[in-house]
Design a protein around this motif. Structure first.
Motif, short mmCIF file in Angstrom:
data_model
loop_
_atom_site.label_atom_id
_atom_site.label_comp_id
_atom_site.label_asym_id
_atom_site.label_seq_id
_atom_site.Cartn_x
_atom_site.Cartn_y
_atom_site.Cartn_z
N TYR A 95 0.85 -1.18 0.00
CA TYR A 95 0.00 0.00 0.00
C TYR A 95 0.89 1.24 0.00
N ARG A 118 -5.26 6.66 0.08
CA ARG A 118 -4.58 5.36 0.10
C ARG A 118 -4.67 4.74 -1.28
N GLN A 119 -3.59 4.03 -1.66
CA GLN A 119 -3.53 3.35 -2.96
C GLN A 119 -3.04 1.93 -2.74
N GLU A 120 -3.73 0.97 -3.32
CA GLU A 120 -3.26 -0.41 -3.28
C GLU A 120 -2.46 -0.68 -4.55
N TYR A 123 -0.30 11.06 4.22
CA TYR A 123 -0.82 11.56 5.47
C TYR A 123 -0.51 13.05 5.56
N LEU A 142 4.51 1.46 8.95
CA LEU A 142 4.68 2.36 7.82
C LEU A 142 6.12 2.86 7.76
N ARG A 162 1.92 -5.29 2.12
CA ARG A 162 0.57 -5.82 2.28
C ARG A 162 0.62 -7.31 2.57
N LEU A 185 -5.08 10.80 7.68
CA LEU A 185 -5.02 10.09 6.41
C LEU A 185 -5.64 10.95 5.31
N SER A 238 -5.53 -0.47 12.93
CA SER A 238 -6.09 -0.83 11.62
C SER A 238 -7.01 -2.02 11.76
N PHE A 253 0.40 5.50 0.95
CA PHE A 253 -0.49 6.45 1.62
C PHE A 253 0.10 7.86 1.55
N THR A 305 -5.51 -0.02 6.65
CA THR A 305 -5.24 1.42 6.71
C THR A 305 -5.05 1.82 8.16
#
Lengths: 118, 116
Positions: A33, A50-52, A37, A106, A97, A47, B94, A35, B104
């Motif tokens: 993932y 978000r991108q997968e 922020y 993160l 992930r 947040l 999360s 992100f 997330t």
């Protein structure tokens, strides 16, 4: 290990303009993932988007959108119609992930301080 | 909507003392993360827990320990505090990887620790 690079320490734009923040990353992972922020002066971490990595479609959230280029390992954030309240530090972040439970922490970039001028 | 709760919000300690920070995740979130953010720096990942077991470990000093309890809240225990431990400590949580928001991380407001 992965690294996240934000090459713009500070940016300043006028209210209502569009601004793009850049982020590149390096990883050997294929499933992850990304992100963005936002950290305003209150220092709360909020947040933005978000991108997968397995999704080709770029994520959007109202005035915020990303340009995700997986092959180039690039993940930029575009803010349209910028507002005074967008003034903040913006951090790009990477997370590996897992298909099941549990997750890594993160990895953040150094941040871009965005200033919206009235 | 319910958010991550951290307590205390501010803490002042002397060198060599101990401190305990608490984190209450968003309801139905099963994973908790701890981060340390020094002045002018990006957050650094310390440790995470999934279903009360340690999931991942970052740059957590040996003087620090943490655990997640049966009600999913977590505590970060810091001993032999040093001046360099002064920082903002974030907890994040999360939900399981199902659905749009799985994995997330949502952050709490942070605990500002000052070591004198």
């Amino acid at each position: 290990a992965q690294t996240v690079t934000q090459s713009q320490p500070e940016m300043s734009v006028q209210e209502a303009e569009t601004v793009t923040l850049s982020c590149t990353y390096d990883t050997s992972e294929n499933n992850y993932y990304l992100f963005w922020y936002k950290q305003p002066p209150s220092r709360q971490m909020i947040l933005v988007i978000r991108q997968e990595a397995y999704k080709q479609q770029n994520a959007t959230e109202n005035r915020f959108s990303v340009n995700f280029q997986k092959a180039a390992k690039s993940f930029s954030l575009k803010i349209s119609d910028s507002q005074l309240g967008d003034t903040a530090m913006y951090f790009c972040a990477f997370m590996k992930r897992y298909s099941g439970g549990g997750a890594d922490g993160l990895t953040f970039g150094k941040g871009t301080h965005l200033i919206i001028q009235p | 909507a319910a958010g991550v709760i951290q307590s205390p919000r501010h803490l002042i300690k002397e060198k060599r003392e101990t401190a305990t920070l608490k984190c209450y995740p968003i309801p139905r979130h099963d994973t908790v993360y701890w981060y340390q953010q020094g002045p002018g720096q990006d957050p650094q990942f310390l440790i995470s827990f999934y279903e009360k077991m340690q999931s991942d470990k970052g740059s957590i000093p040996d003087r620090f320990s943490a655990q997640q309890f049966s009600d999913y809240h977590s505590e970060l225990n810091m001993s032999s505090l040093e001046l360099g431990d002064s920082a903002l400590y974030f907890c994040a949580s999360s939900s399981p990887p199902r659905g749009l928001a799985g994995h997330t991380q949502y952050f709490g407001p942070g605990t500002r620790l000052t070591v004198l």
